[in-house]
Design a protein around this motif. Sequence first.
Motif, PDB file in Angstrom:
ATOM      1  N   PRO A  31      68.532 -14.764  -5.032  1.00  0.00           N
ATOM      2  CA  PRO A  31      67.491 -14.511  -3.856  1.00  0.00           C
ATOM      3  C   PRO A  31      65.991 -14.447  -4.352  1.00  0.00           C
ATOM      4  O   PRO A  31      65.688 -13.877  -5.476  1.00  0.00           O
ATOM      5  CB  PRO A  31      67.969 -13.110  -3.139  1.00  0.00           C
ATOM      6  CG  PRO A  31      68.677 -12.584  -4.300  1.00  0.00           C
ATOM      7  CD  PRO A  31      69.328 -13.618  -4.997  1.00  0.00           C
ATOM      8  N   VAL A  32      65.172 -14.749  -3.521  1.00  0.00           N
ATOM      9  CA  VAL A  32      63.546 -14.464  -3.801  1.00  0.00           C
ATOM     10  C   VAL A  32      63.417 -13.041  -3.785  1.00  0.00           C
ATOM     11  O   VAL A  32      63.750 -12.346  -2.842  1.00  0.00           O
ATOM     12  CB  VAL A  32      62.886 -15.282  -3.010  1.00  0.00           C
ATOM     13  CG1 VAL A  32      61.344 -15.057  -3.244  1.00  0.00           C
ATOM     14  CG2 VAL A  32      62.990 -16.652  -3.176  1.00  0.00           C
ATOM     15  N   VAL A  33      62.516 -12.529  -4.488  1.00  0.00           N
ATOM     16  CA  VAL A  33      62.111 -11.109  -4.450  1.00  0.00           C
ATOM     17  C   VAL A  33      60.994 -11.094  -3.797  1.00  0.00           C
ATOM     18  O   VAL A  33      59.998 -11.395  -4.172  1.00  0.00           O
ATOM     19  CB  VAL A  33      62.113 -10.419  -5.965  1.00  0.00           C
ATOM     20  CG1 VAL A  33      61.497  -8.908  -5.854  1.00  0.00           C
ATOM     21  CG2 VAL A  33      63.345 -10.425  -6.653  1.00  0.00           C
ATOM     22  N   ILE A  34      60.939 -10.616  -2.578  1.00  0.00           N
ATOM     23  CA  ILE A  34      59.793 -10.438  -1.650  1.00  0.00           C
ATOM     24  C   ILE A  34      58.845  -9.331  -2.034  1.00  0.00           C
ATOM     25  O   ILE A  34      57.528  -9.443  -2.273  1.00  0.00           O
ATOM     26  CB  ILE A  34      60.126 -10.387  -0.386  1.00  0.00           C
ATOM     27  CG1 ILE A  34      60.766 -11.696   0.142  1.00  0.00           C
ATOM     28  CG2 ILE A  34      59.126 -10.138   0.586  1.00  0.00           C
ATOM     29  CD1 ILE A  34      61.353 -11.655   1.638  1.00  0.00           C
ATOM     30  N   ASP A  35      59.448  -8.018  -2.391  1.00  0.00           N
ATOM     31  CA  ASP A  35      58.903  -6.742  -2.716  1.00  0.00           C
ATOM     32  C   ASP A  35      59.568  -5.991  -3.575  1.00  0.00           C
ATOM     33  O   ASP A  35      60.861  -6.060  -3.310  1.00  0.00           O
ATOM     34  CB  ASP A  35      58.153  -6.373  -1.585  1.00  0.00           C
ATOM     35  CG  ASP A  35      56.738  -5.559  -1.984  1.00  0.00           C
ATOM     36  OD1 ASP A  35      56.460  -5.352  -3.201  1.00  0.00           O
ATOM     37  OD2 ASP A  35      56.331  -5.167  -0.864  1.00  0.00           O
ATOM     38  N   CYS A  78      65.896 -11.174   5.245  1.00  0.00           N
ATOM     39  CA  CYS A  78      65.920 -10.403   4.142  1.00  0.00           C
ATOM     40  C   CYS A  78      66.996  -9.193   4.176  1.00  0.00           C
ATOM     41  O   CYS A  78      67.277  -8.636   5.056  1.00  0.00           O
ATOM     42  CB  CYS A  78      64.445  -9.465   4.007  1.00  0.00           C
ATOM     43  SG  CYS A  78      63.056 -10.717   4.214  1.00  0.00           S
ATOM     44  N   ALA A  79      66.996  -8.854   2.818  1.00  0.00           N
ATOM     45  CA  ALA A  79      68.110  -7.734   2.473  1.00  0.00           C
ATOM     46  C   ALA A  79      67.350  -6.783   1.934  1.00  0.00           C
ATOM     47  O   ALA A  79      66.382  -6.973   0.986  1.00  0.00           O
ATOM     48  CB  ALA A  79      69.251  -8.016   1.446  1.00  0.00           C
ATOM     49  N   VAL A  80      67.312  -5.541   2.397  1.00  0.00           N
ATOM     50  CA  VAL A  80      66.435  -4.358   1.807  1.00  0.00           C
ATOM     51  C   VAL A  80      67.359  -3.538   0.956  1.00  0.00           C
ATOM     52  O   VAL A  80      68.266  -3.008   1.738  1.00  0.00           O
ATOM     53  CB  VAL A  80      65.702  -3.634   2.844  1.00  0.00           C
ATOM     54  CG1 VAL A  80      64.934  -2.362   2.249  1.00  0.00           C
ATOM     55  CG2 VAL A  80      64.673  -4.269   3.678  1.00  0.00           C
ATOM     56  N   LYS A  81      67.262  -3.306  -0.122  1.00  0.00           N
ATOM     57  CA  LYS A  81      68.237  -2.549  -1.071  1.00  0.00           C
ATOM     58  C   LYS A  81      67.207  -1.411  -1.433  1.00  0.00           C
ATOM     59  O   LYS A  81      66.151  -1.415  -2.116  1.00  0.00           O
ATOM     60  CB  LYS A  81      68.479  -3.630  -2.140  1.00  0.00           C
ATOM     61  CG  LYS A  81      69.591  -2.828  -3.051  1.00  0.00           C
ATOM     62  CD  LYS A  81      70.270  -3.756  -4.119  1.00  0.00           C
ATOM     63  CE  LYS A  81      71.175  -3.190  -4.903  1.00  0.00           C
ATOM     64  NZ  LYS A  81      71.450  -4.129  -6.158  1.00  0.00           N
ATOM     65  N   TYR A  82      67.938  -0.315  -1.288  1.00  0.00           N
ATOM     66  CA  TYR A  82      67.459   0.984  -2.043  1.00  0.00           C
ATOM     67  C   TYR A  82      68.538   1.945  -2.352  1.00  0.00           C
ATOM     68  O   TYR A  82      69.409   1.937  -2.065  1.00  0.00           O
ATOM     69  CB  TYR A  82      66.469   1.629  -0.893  1.00  0.00           C
ATOM     70  CG  TYR A  82      67.261   2.368   0.334  1.00  0.00           C
ATOM     71  CD1 TYR A  82      67.837   3.693   0.112  1.00  0.00           C
ATOM     72  CD2 TYR A  82      67.781   1.813   1.401  1.00  0.00           C
ATOM     73  CE1 TYR A  82      68.420   4.428   1.405  1.00  0.00           C
ATOM     74  CE2 TYR A  82      68.354   2.175   2.649  1.00  0.00           C
ATOM     75  CZ  TYR A  82      68.826   3.542   2.378  1.00  0.00           C
ATOM     76  OH  TYR A  82      69.492   4.033   3.190  1.00  0.00           O
ATOM     77  N   GLY A  83      67.912   2.708  -3.641  1.00  0.00           N
ATOM     78  CA  GLY A  83      68.876   3.649  -4.121  1.00  0.00           C
ATOM     79  C   GLY A  83      68.357   3.622  -5.692  1.00  0.00           C
ATOM     80  O   GLY A  83      67.620   2.908  -6.347  1.00  0.00           O
TER      81      GLY A  83
END
Length: 121
Positions: free
Chosen positions: A77-81, A49-54
């Motif tokens: 990509p599938v959005v997991i959350d 997974c890639a966690v993107k924040y900001g």
Amino acid sequence: MDKPDFQKRLIAYIEMIFNSNIRFENIKLPPQGMSSSVFFVDLANDTKCAVKYGNDAMKDLPAVNIIIEKQLHIPVPVVIDAFVFENVPVVIFERIQFPLFESVSVGEMPKYIPSIVKNLH
């Protein structure tokens, strides 16, 4: 937002919501120079997974949803959350491996440009 401390709190939160079934692979800023930060996580089921924040983390969601809804044959990509943590948007995507456009050699770019233009239309 103090990035190192925020990342530690966000990682602890992600560990909590995934019941500690994750391994953190690495943390790095995206090479595109975006206004969001990214780090990578491996789930216990070997999903990467890639966690993107900001501030701009959720800007990709409408485009991803349209591509999926219209059944366009563009890998996304599938959005997991997706959630807001401490007033900061966070999206967890399934990680897909594609070369970044900036990593494509100048001689190879003509192969990609028609596809990019077509997909943008």
